[in-house]
Design a protein around this motif. Structure first.
Motif, PDB file in Angstrom:
ATOM      1  N   ILE A   1      -5.029  -0.946   6.465  1.00  0.00           N
ATOM      2  CA  ILE A   1      -6.180  -1.443   7.226  1.00  0.00           C
ATOM      3  C   ILE A   1      -6.360  -0.695   8.543  1.00  0.00           C
ATOM      4  O   ILE A   1      -7.476  -0.305   8.905  1.00  0.00           O
ATOM      5  N   PHE A   2      -5.259  -0.478   9.280  1.00  0.00           N
ATOM      6  CA  PHE A   2      -5.372   0.056  10.637  1.00  0.00           C
ATOM      7  C   PHE A   2      -5.043   1.538  10.769  1.00  0.00           C
ATOM      8  O   PHE A   2      -5.472   2.172  11.729  1.00  0.00           O
ATOM      9  N   LEU A   3      -4.281   2.086   9.835  1.00  0.00           N
ATOM     10  CA  LEU A   3      -3.868   3.484   9.955  1.00  0.00           C
ATOM     11  C   LEU A   3      -4.490   4.381   8.886  1.00  0.00           C
ATOM     12  O   LEU A   3      -4.198   5.569   8.822  1.00  0.00           O
ATOM     13  N   GLY A   4      -5.337   3.792   8.039  1.00  0.00           N
ATOM     14  CA  GLY A   4      -6.008   4.579   7.015  1.00  0.00           C
ATOM     15  C   GLY A   4      -5.101   5.046   5.898  1.00  0.00           C
ATOM     16  O   GLY A   4      -5.440   5.977   5.154  1.00  0.00           O
ATOM     17  N   GLU A   5      -3.923   4.418   5.743  1.00  0.00           N
ATOM     18  CA  GLU A   5      -3.015   4.794   4.664  1.00  0.00           C
ATOM     19  C   GLU A   5      -3.534   4.228   3.348  1.00  0.00           C
ATOM     20  O   GLU A   5      -4.122   3.152   3.310  1.00  0.00           O
ATOM     21  N   ARG A   6      -3.300   4.960   2.274  1.00  0.00           N
ATOM     22  CA  ARG A   6      -3.780   4.529   0.963  1.00  0.00           C
ATOM     23  C   ARG A   6      -2.642   4.002   0.099  1.00  0.00           C
ATOM     24  O   ARG A   6      -1.526   4.489   0.175  1.00  0.00           O
ATOM     25  N   LEU A   7      -2.976   3.006  -0.706  1.00  0.00           N
ATOM     26  CA  LEU A   7      -2.013   2.451  -1.645  1.00  0.00           C
ATOM     27  C   LEU A   7      -2.222   3.074  -3.017  1.00  0.00           C
ATOM     28  O   LEU A   7      -3.358   3.201  -3.475  1.00  0.00           O
ATOM     29  N   ASN A   8      -1.114   3.455  -3.668  1.00  0.00           N
ATOM     30  CA  ASN A   8      -1.250   3.878  -5.056  1.00  0.00           C
ATOM     31  C   ASN A   8      -1.257   2.634  -5.938  1.00  0.00           C
ATOM     32  O   ASN A   8      -1.133   1.502  -5.464  1.00  0.00           O
ATOM     33  N   ARG A   9      -1.407   2.830  -7.230  1.00  0.00           N
ATOM     34  CA  ARG A   9      -1.533   1.686  -8.143  1.00  0.00           C
ATOM     35  C   ARG A   9      -0.276   0.822  -8.142  1.00  0.00           C
ATOM     36  O   ARG A   9      -0.358  -0.415  -8.185  1.00  0.00           O
ATOM     37  N   VAL A  10       0.883   1.463  -8.089  1.00  0.00           N
ATOM     38  CA  VAL A  10       2.144   0.712  -8.110  1.00  0.00           C
ATOM     39  C   VAL A  10       2.274  -0.142  -6.856  1.00  0.00           C
ATOM     40  O   VAL A  10       2.633  -1.327  -6.923  1.00  0.00           O
TER      41      VAL A  10
END
Length: 302
Positions: A122-131
């Motif tokens: 939300i705050f650092l623009g990091e992305r989540l992979n599917r896992v």
């Protein structure tokens, strides 16, 4: 040909395990001062931690770094926010232990790694992979099950997870090292903490000084606060992040075992389902982190 795998630093491993072992056994300490109001325990923790941190800063000749923090109002403001967050976290945790909610407290720290993933997104623009997304979804389902079961202590778990998660986020963005940062946080909280203790002494309700054992335990809160932090910082410099990430589950696991086996707190069906979902999510998340760490290892050099 050099070996692509790197041996684990044993000293770092012992330091990291020692830090999380201290944090995991912390409920035993707060149970020992159960007769002292949680706010007074917190006030003593802040005051005596500051005394010890300033002593360490002086001995290690880092006073210049500490003074440098106050040259930036932006950094001081960020540490002011982080101080309020850690104050809320500590007070909630102390109250939870003293009022037999160690189970809910352990759940909060099991949730924390997954909360960190969400905050990073939300705050650092990091992305989540599917896992990772699946792991977070499992944790959310566990919280939903506990909420549906009308768990009175759910607010404790969420307060601990969110306050520590936002605390870590603020400290990640503040350009200051751990020792100096914690010392400044304690300095900023000192007027409130010392003011409360002075008011309690004037009102005749202060527990400090009421007995030798209680007084010693309250003074030692400084070491109880600073020692695991110093061990953690030393371990962080020696260990891979993935190894340190796995060690973090030691503390809430010990808290969980203490809650059930030592303090006799009841495990309800919603508790069991919630913990099962969160543990599954953590295993999936940790396994994904280890796979990613292996992929990032450099190839063997000829």
């Amino acid at each position: 040909m050099s070996n692509a795998t790197h041996p684990i630093d044993r000293a770092g491993l012992f330091m990291g395990a020692g830090a999380y072992l201290c944090w995991g056994l912390l409920p035993l300490y707060f149970k020992a001062v159960k007769s002292v109001p949680a706010v007074e325990v917190l006030a003593n923790r802040i005051c005596w931690a500051l005394v010890l941190l300033l002593a360490i800063t002086f001995i290690t000749r880092r006073t210049d770094k500490l003074r440098a923090v106050f040259t930036s109002w932006r950094v001081v403001a960020m540490l002011g926010l982080s101080a309020l967050l850690i104050c809320l976290n500590w007070l909630t945790y102390i109250w939870a232990v003293q009022n037999s909610h160690v189970l809910e407290a352990s759940l909060g720290y099991f949730l924390n790694p997954l909360i960190n993933v969400l905050l990073g997104m939300i705050f650092l623009g990091e992305r989540l992979n599917r896992v990772q997304s699946f792991a977070v979804a499992l944790a959310a389902a566990g919280v939903a099950v506990l909420a549906a079961g009308a768990a009175a202590g759910l607010w404790i778990s969420l307060t601990l997870a969110l306050s520590f998660g936002f605390y870590g986020l603020v400290r990640k963005m503040a350009p200051v090292q751990s020792l100096e940062g914690l010392a400044v946080e304690a300095m900023l909280l000192l007027p409130i903490a010392s003011g409360y203790l002075i008011w309690s002494a004037a009102a005749g309700t202060i527990a400090f000084g009421s007995s030798v054992s209680i007084t010693v335990l309250l003074v030692l809160l400084g070491a109880v606060t600073a020692a695991p932090l110093l061990l953690f910082n030393a371990a962080a410099r020696r260990l891979r992040y993935s190894t340190l990430g796995l060690l973090q589950y030691l503390a809430p696991t010990l808290q969980f075992l203490l809650a059930v086996l030592a303090f006799g707190e009841a495990m309800t069906t919603p508790h069991i389902i919630c913990f099962a979902l969160i543990w599954t999510g953590l295993i999936i998340y940790a396994g994904d982190g280890l796979r990613n760490a292996r992929r990032m290892r450099p190839a063997p050099a000829e």
